[in-house]
Design a protein around this motif. Sequence first.
Motif, PDB file in Angstrom:
ATOM      1  N   SER A 149      -2.298  11.697   5.066  1.00  7.77           N
ATOM      2  CA  SER A 149      -1.986  10.717   4.029  1.00  7.77           C
ATOM      3  C   SER A 149      -2.053  11.352   2.648  1.00  7.77           C
ATOM      4  CB  SER A 149      -2.963   9.538   4.119  1.00  7.77           C
ATOM      5  OG  SER A 149      -2.701   8.589   3.115  1.00  7.77           O
ATOM      6  N   ARG A 150      -3.077  12.176   2.411  1.00  4.27           N
ATOM      7  CA  ARG A 150      -3.191  12.851   1.114  1.00  4.27           C
ATOM      8  C   ARG A 150      -2.088  13.891   0.938  1.00  4.27           C
ATOM      9  NH1 ARG A 150      -9.582  14.215   1.753  1.00  4.27           N
ATOM     10  NH2 ARG A 150     -10.454  12.157   1.308  1.00  4.27           N
ATOM     11  N   ALA A 151      -1.830  14.667   1.989  1.00  6.44           N
ATOM     12  CA  ALA A 151      -0.846  15.747   1.891  1.00  6.44           C
ATOM     13  C   ALA A 151       0.547  15.201   1.590  1.00  6.44           C
ATOM     14  CB  ALA A 151      -0.832  16.566   3.181  1.00  6.44           C
ATOM     15  N   ILE A 171     -11.072   4.429   5.500  1.00  4.04           N
ATOM     16  CA  ILE A 171      -9.976   4.899   6.352  1.00  4.04           C
ATOM     17  C   ILE A 171      -8.840   3.888   6.470  1.00  4.04           C
ATOM     18  CG2 ILE A 171     -11.326   4.115   8.342  1.00  4.04           C
ATOM     19  CD1 ILE A 171      -8.430   6.654   8.333  1.00  4.04           C
ATOM     20  N   VAL A 172      -9.117   2.580   6.305  1.00  3.45           N
ATOM     21  CA  VAL A 172      -8.142   1.555   6.693  1.00  3.45           C
ATOM     22  C   VAL A 172      -6.800   1.724   5.985  1.00  3.45           C
ATOM     23  CG1 VAL A 172      -9.048  -0.105   5.007  1.00  3.45           C
ATOM     24  CG2 VAL A 172      -7.748  -0.921   6.958  1.00  3.45           C
ATOM     25  N   TYR A 173      -6.798   2.004   4.695  1.00  9.82           N
ATOM     26  CA  TYR A 173      -5.533   2.070   3.961  1.00  9.82           C
ATOM     27  C   TYR A 173      -4.728   3.313   4.349  1.00  9.82           C
ATOM     28  CZ  TYR A 173      -7.960  -1.535   1.386  1.00  9.82           C
ATOM     29  OH  TYR A 173      -8.649  -2.668   1.060  1.00  9.82           O
ATOM     30  N   GLU A 174      -5.413   4.427   4.593  1.00  8.25           N
ATOM     31  CA  GLU A 174      -4.718   5.646   5.029  1.00  8.25           C
ATOM     32  C   GLU A 174      -4.168   5.486   6.442  1.00  8.25           C
ATOM     33  OE1 GLU A 174      -7.547   5.566   3.491  1.00  8.25           O
ATOM     34  OE2 GLU A 174      -7.382   6.881   1.733  1.00  8.25           O
ATOM     35  N   ALA A 175      -4.965   4.870   7.338  1.00 10.91           N
ATOM     36  CA  ALA A 175      -4.524   4.682   8.719  1.00 10.91           C
ATOM     37  C   ALA A 175      -3.297   3.767   8.783  1.00 10.91           C
ATOM     38  CB  ALA A 175      -5.655   4.107   9.566  1.00 10.91           C
ATOM     39  N   GLU A 176      -3.326   2.682   8.024  1.00  9.06           N
ATOM     40  CA  GLU A 176      -2.181   1.767   8.036  1.00  9.06           C
ATOM     41  C   GLU A 176      -0.962   2.404   7.371  1.00  9.06           C
ATOM     42  OE1 GLU A 176      -3.241  -2.095   6.587  1.00  9.06           O
ATOM     43  OE2 GLU A 176      -4.298  -2.598   8.441  1.00  9.06           O
ATOM     44  N   ALA A 177      -1.182   3.237   6.345  1.00  2.00           N
ATOM     45  CA  ALA A 177      -0.061   3.941   5.714  1.00  2.00           C
ATOM     46  C   ALA A 177       0.575   4.912   6.705  1.00  2.00           C
ATOM     47  CB  ALA A 177      -0.534   4.692   4.467  1.00  2.00           C
ATOM     48  N   ALA A 178      -0.264   5.622   7.480  1.00  2.00           N
ATOM     49  CA  ALA A 178       0.254   6.554   8.483  1.00  2.00           C
ATOM     50  C   ALA A 178       0.987   5.812   9.594  1.00  2.00           C
ATOM     51  CB  ALA A 178      -0.893   7.385   9.062  1.00  2.00           C
ATOM     52  N   SER A 179       0.542   4.604   9.913  1.00  2.00           N
ATOM     53  CA  SER A 179       1.225   3.801  10.924  1.00  2.00           C
ATOM     54  C   SER A 179       2.610   3.377  10.426  1.00  2.00           C
ATOM     55  CB  SER A 179       0.382   2.570  11.271  1.00  2.00           C
ATOM     56  OG  SER A 179       1.071   1.715  12.160  1.00  2.00           O
ATOM     57  N   ARG A 180       2.679   2.935   9.162  1.00  2.00           N
ATOM     58  CA  ARG A 180       3.981   2.531   8.600  1.00  2.00           C
ATOM     59  C   ARG A 180       4.957   3.707   8.571  1.00  2.00           C
ATOM     60  NH1 ARG A 180       0.536  -0.330   5.142  1.00  2.00           N
ATOM     61  NH2 ARG A 180       0.601   1.347   3.604  1.00  2.00           N
ATOM     62  N   ALA A 181       4.421   4.913   8.379  1.00  2.00           N
ATOM     63  CA  ALA A 181       5.275   6.103   8.330  1.00  2.00           C
ATOM     64  C   ALA A 181       5.646   6.601   9.719  1.00  2.00           C
ATOM     65  CB  ALA A 181       4.565   7.224   7.554  1.00  2.00           C
ATOM     66  N   GLY A 182       5.103   5.963  10.780  1.00  2.00           N
ATOM     67  CA  GLY A 182       5.399   6.376  12.150  1.00  2.00           C
ATOM     68  C   GLY A 182       4.580   7.555  12.612  1.00  2.00           C
ATOM     69  N   ILE A 183       3.576   7.955  11.841  1.00  2.00           N
ATOM     70  CA  ILE A 183       2.758   9.115  12.209  1.00  2.00           C
ATOM     71  C   ILE A 183       1.736   8.730  13.271  1.00  2.00           C
ATOM     72  CG2 ILE A 183       1.084  10.792  11.312  1.00  2.00           C
ATOM     73  CD1 ILE A 183       2.566  10.581   8.616  1.00  2.00           C
TER      74      ILE A 183
END
Length: 514
Positions: A376-378, A400-412
Amino acid sequence: MKKQLMMLFSALLVLFTVLPASQFEAAEVTTPVKQEFELPLDILQVENDDKSATAQYVKSPAKIVVEDGKTFAYVTLLSSKWWQSLKVQTKQPGTFKETNFADAEVISEDKAADTRLVKFEVQDLSKELNAKIHIIVTGVPGLGEYDHSYDIRLKFDDSKTPVVPEVPEVTPEKPETPEVPVTPAPEVIKDGAYTIDYKALHEEEDKDSSMTRYLETPAALSVKDGKNLVTMTLTNNEQITAFQVEQAGKFVDTTVVKTDVEANTRVVEFEVADLSTIINAKFTVFVAAANHTGNYTVRLAFDKATIKPVVTEEVPGEEVETPVEVVPVTFKDIDKTWAKPYIESLASKQIVKGKTATTFAPNDQITRAQFAILLSRALELPKQDYKGTFSDVTKNMDWIVYEAEAASRAGIISVTDGKFRPNEAITRQQMATMIIRAIEYKDASVLEGVKNDVAFADAKDITAYAKTSVDLAAGLGIIGGKEVKGKQLFEPKANATRAHASKMVYYLLETLQK
């Protein structure tokens, strides 16, 4: 006669007691009364009045302090290394469906005793106070890793509250305040370099925030083409994991200009549209010793009247540009590891961080949540409000919640049962899969025509979902195997280390920049 004199004396005594002192002599300003006492504290379950299991980890009685019309509870948490957070409701009575829960303020830590003293406001000691807690228990034989969040009710025994006599309020006459001429700040600030004073105010009250200790003043101000760029120094780089400011109604990350690990400082910059308007800012603070993350909102108020130009020595006919000093970030425990250049590069960009200010722990295992944060940071993934994407990543897991959900939206991140399992150690094949999904999100053309010439002897052990990702990651040079008895092994289900993760994220960025 004697009886009449006694009645007269009593009447005069009452008269002097009831009438304001100003009728007879100069008014005396009364210092507000400060009460301190202890009250028994019960920790109750939500469904009934049975004691919660949490009660054995909270010291009773609690210390109560009443000052300036507000009541605060000082509570000692036992086995504090297990406590990830304690959030109390900001109004009474309330329901657990509401979102008005705030972190209790950490007053002190005792590592040797494994205790933590916290403070929070109690509006009414006679009413129950709702709270939310997050507990992670590790190191208990047979238990594994216990990670749960709970709702509890705090109940003080207010029958033990001492009675304090009321003190009559005396309002002294206010002396006339002479008018002080105010010099208005200029409407337009010319392009140039300046300094400007500011205050970090409490989220709701007009007083200094406790986060003031993390900020240096004055700030630097650069004005160019009507744009105001403010540069601030944060005084605890080790504990501050994020610093955001509100722009156009959304909180955005500030730009890191310089990090000095030895001095434990970080210089950040951000644009301020109007220096006359108070802007909101958010801190995320991680206390490693307590494994505790807290979020704090402050209001930044700039004082335009304090703007001063930065005086520099000018050389006739020569324009001097002062370069920004770049301080390399390193750790004392990575000198002998093969991953040193990768760790230092990512640390200088604030993508990876140390376990402490001076150590990185390269050989420690990394979890699924920690690797998601790195990606998420990278990739600078955009964060949004909590959506509840994963059943095991709740809103109060704000680290972690905001990074995890952001990675989910990105399909990661892709799961089939709704669970992310954030605290599980990540495997090498899981990391390879997330890396390739990250590339697909950022620039899928990078994967076109990639061929893998590496033949892993343990390829049959790679789970079906990860086979293509492992081939692509190997073909791009992002992952490699290790030679064992003349054979190249990938070890897909082995747990990865912080060093492995740093190398893979470093090569991910290198691949995207080609």
